[in-house]
Write an enzyme that holds these catalytic residues in place. Structure first.
Site, PDB file in Angstrom:
ATOM      1  N   ASP A   1      -4.916  64.804   2.528  1.00 28.97           N
ATOM      2  CA  ASP A   1      -5.134  66.133   1.980  1.00 28.97           C
ATOM      3  C   ASP A   1      -4.383  66.336   0.669  1.00 28.97           C
ATOM      4  O   ASP A   1      -4.859  67.037  -0.224  1.00 28.97           O
ATOM      5  CB  ASP A   1      -4.692  67.197   2.998  1.00 28.97           C
ATOM      6  CG  ASP A   1      -5.755  67.430   4.072  1.00 28.97           C
ATOM      7  OD1 ASP A   1      -6.861  66.866   3.943  1.00 28.97           O
ATOM      8  OD2 ASP A   1      -5.466  68.164   5.033  1.00 28.97           O
ATOM      9  N   GLY A   2      -3.189  65.714   0.532  1.00 27.16           N
ATOM     10  CA  GLY A   2      -2.420  65.872  -0.702  1.00 27.16           C
ATOM     11  C   GLY A   2      -3.155  65.310  -1.906  1.00 27.16           C
ATOM     12  O   GLY A   2      -3.200  65.919  -2.978  1.00 27.16           O
TER      13      GLY A   2
ATOM     14  N   THR B   1      -4.096  76.901   7.472  1.00 27.55           N
ATOM     15  CA  THR B   1      -3.774  76.008   8.586  1.00 27.55           C
ATOM     16  C   THR B   1      -2.544  75.156   8.304  1.00 27.55           C
ATOM     17  O   THR B   1      -2.198  74.286   9.116  1.00 27.55           O
ATOM     18  CB  THR B   1      -4.962  75.072   8.885  1.00 27.55           C
ATOM     19  OG1 THR B   1      -5.299  74.341   7.705  1.00 27.55           O
ATOM     20  CG2 THR B   1      -6.172  75.854   9.358  1.00 27.55           C
ATOM     21  N   ALA B   2      -1.876  75.378   7.165  1.00 26.72           N
ATOM     22  CA  ALA B   2      -0.705  74.576   6.790  1.00 26.72           C
ATOM     23  C   ALA B   2       0.585  75.348   7.101  1.00 26.72           C
ATOM     24  O   ALA B   2       0.805  75.755   8.235  1.00 26.72           O
ATOM     25  CB  ALA B   2      -0.803  74.183   5.312  1.00 26.72           C
ATOM     26  N   TYR B   3       1.435  75.571   6.103  1.00 26.43           N
ATOM     27  CA  TYR B   3       2.733  76.222   6.323  1.00 26.43           C
ATOM     28  C   TYR B   3       2.548  77.618   6.916  1.00 26.43           C
ATOM     29  O   TYR B   3       3.299  78.050   7.797  1.00 26.43           O
ATOM     30  CB  TYR B   3       3.484  76.294   4.989  1.00 26.43           C
ATOM     31  CG  TYR B   3       4.971  76.573   5.095  1.00 26.43           C
ATOM     32  CD1 TYR B   3       5.607  76.777   6.318  1.00 26.43           C
ATOM     33  CD2 TYR B   3       5.752  76.628   3.945  1.00 26.43           C
ATOM     34  CE1 TYR B   3       6.966  77.031   6.389  1.00 26.43           C
ATOM     35  CE2 TYR B   3       7.109  76.886   4.007  1.00 26.43           C
ATOM     36  CZ  TYR B   3       7.707  77.088   5.227  1.00 26.43           C
ATOM     37  OH  TYR B   3       9.056  77.345   5.296  1.00 26.43           O
TER      38      TYR B   3
ATOM     39  N   ASP C   1      13.776  83.452   5.183  1.00 25.56           N
ATOM     40  CA  ASP C   1      14.032  82.085   4.722  1.00 25.56           C
ATOM     41  C   ASP C   1      13.060  81.689   3.612  1.00 25.56           C
ATOM     42  O   ASP C   1      13.409  80.909   2.720  1.00 25.56           O
ATOM     43  CB  ASP C   1      13.901  81.093   5.881  1.00 25.56           C
ATOM     44  CG  ASP C   1      15.101  81.132   6.810  1.00 25.56           C
ATOM     45  OD1 ASP C   1      16.070  81.861   6.516  1.00 25.56           O
ATOM     46  OD2 ASP C   1      15.064  80.444   7.855  1.00 25.56           O
TER      47      ASP C   1
ATOM     48  N   ASN D   1      -3.719  75.354  -1.526  1.00 30.38           N
ATOM     49  CA  ASN D   1      -3.187  75.614  -0.190  1.00 30.38           C
ATOM     50  C   ASN D   1      -2.330  76.879  -0.188  1.00 30.38           C
ATOM     51  O   ASN D   1      -2.675  77.866   0.448  1.00 30.38           O
ATOM     52  CB  ASN D   1      -2.343  74.435   0.295  1.00 30.38           C
ATOM     53  CG  ASN D   1      -3.068  73.576   1.307  1.00 30.38           C
ATOM     54  OD1 ASN D   1      -4.227  73.823   1.621  1.00 30.38           O
ATOM     55  ND2 ASN D   1      -2.394  72.561   1.807  1.00 30.38           N
ATOM     56  N   ASP D   2      -1.216  76.816  -0.901  1.00 31.65           N
ATOM     57  CA  ASP D   2      -0.289  77.938  -0.836  1.00 31.65           C
ATOM     58  C   ASP D   2       0.724  77.887  -1.971  1.00 31.65           C
ATOM     59  O   ASP D   2       0.888  76.883  -2.658  1.00 31.65           O
ATOM     60  CB  ASP D   2       0.453  77.959   0.512  1.00 31.65           C
ATOM     61  CG  ASP D   2       1.083  76.619   0.872  1.00 31.65           C
ATOM     62  OD1 ASP D   2       1.577  75.924  -0.033  1.00 31.65           O
ATOM     63  OD2 ASP D   2       1.078  76.260   2.062  1.00 31.65           O
TER      64      ASP D   2
END
Length: 319
Positions: A61-62, A174-176, A163, A133-134
């Protein structure tokens, strides 16, 4: 585009063999000069963006996200070949690349449009402006707390003290964002979700906004310096009073899909496995011993059992 470290030679050779005799040129970026064989044209990133009609991303994915970011100002179809682990974006495995290339050249595919977050910062330099993604506002060295004020469409919304703060697209939900307890957004939704990580005060729950909403964060006086990550890579740092804005840019990338339903089904399974409270080796223990033996034999290259023995028979196409 090649994964920066993983050996993807087999797929490169597959592509070169496939285009032999066809009116097709294969290009790679100069950064991969030492990793591609002769016959592949080497060009600058600028020439690559200007000249390609399709990008094949060999990695996980990266690598796929890197290809999408590179082509954001000139979106073309991007085909992902999975050399990673879970691979939520990539659809094709290396062994199925020849069939994928045939379907690609025949036009037998669909396009899945993806939007990205376009980021700008006042008072600091940001190395990457586009995140599919984000965008994450985090603390350096896990010390102190991130404290930022949120403004949506020029209206003060509240503040976060946590944090980290994750601003996610539907693709990145669906990631972080997911790991931090945020909701999964449908890929077809034009939305943005903001999720605090381990909130201490202020806004403590995810906030879902529309794609037309523009968000702005201001680093508060009681905050540690804020590290900005885009798609998992650090791209800059903000200090007290610095501003960061983010807004959706729709249809910023074109992802090749051969079977949207099958891809979505696989992703649902992957998410279900992530939620299981078991490690992979513990999960393996749940598989009946006879099936484990069959899988190990197949992996080690031993002959398949004879048809009719209750195991995989000739013509069976199970994965």
């Amino acid at each position: 585009m090649l994964h920066p470290t993983k050996p993807v030679d087999r797929s490169v050779e597959t592509i070169i063999e496939f285009v032999r005799g066809r009116a097709v040129r294969v290009l790679a970026r100069e950064i991969d000069r030492d990793r591609v064989p002769g016959g592949v044209g080497l060009v600058s990133d600028r020439a690559f963006v200007a000249g390609v009609d399709v990008v094949v991303a060999l990695g996980g994915d990266g690598t796929m996200l890197g290809a999408m970011r590179l082509m954001v100002d000139r979106p073309v179809p991007v085909l992902g070949v999975n050399y990673g682990n879970l691979g939520f974006l990539v659809e094709v495995t290396p062994d199925r690349l020849p069939l994928a290339l045939a379907r690609l050249t025949a036009g037998d595919f669909t396009i899945e449009q993806h939007g990205c977050l376009e980021v700008d910062a006042a008072g600091a330099e940001i190395g990457t402006r586009f995140g599919f993604n984000d965008v994450v506002l985090g603390r350096p060295d896990r010390i102190g707390a991130v404290s930022v004020d949120l403004v949506v469409n020029d209206l003060r919304y509240g503040y976060y003290r946590s944090d980290a703060v994750v601003v996610s697209t539907p693709t990145g939900s669906t990631a972080y964002n997911y790991a931090a307890g945020g909701p999964i957004l449908s890929p077809s939704s034009d939305a943005v979700v903001i999720t605090p990580v381990a909130p201490m005060s202020g806004i403590s729950r995810p906030v879902v906004l529309g794609a037309q909403d523009r968000v702005r964060f201001t680093v508060a006086a009681d905050s540690v310096s804020v590290v900005v990550d885009v798609d998992g890579a650090p791209v800059g740092e903000l200090g007290h009073g610095d501003l960061l804005t983010a807004a959706m840019r729709l249809e910023a990338a074109q992802v090749v899909r051969f079977s949207t339903e099958e891809h979505a089904s696989r992703n649902r399974i992957k998410l279900s496995l992530l939620d299981l409270p078991l490690r992979p080796d513990q999960l393996l223990e749940l598989i009946p011993p006879e099936l484990r033996r069959d899988a190990e034999s197949f992996r080690d290259g031993e002959p398949d059992p004879a048809p009719g023995s209750g195991d995989m028979a000739e013509g069976d196409t199970r994965d």
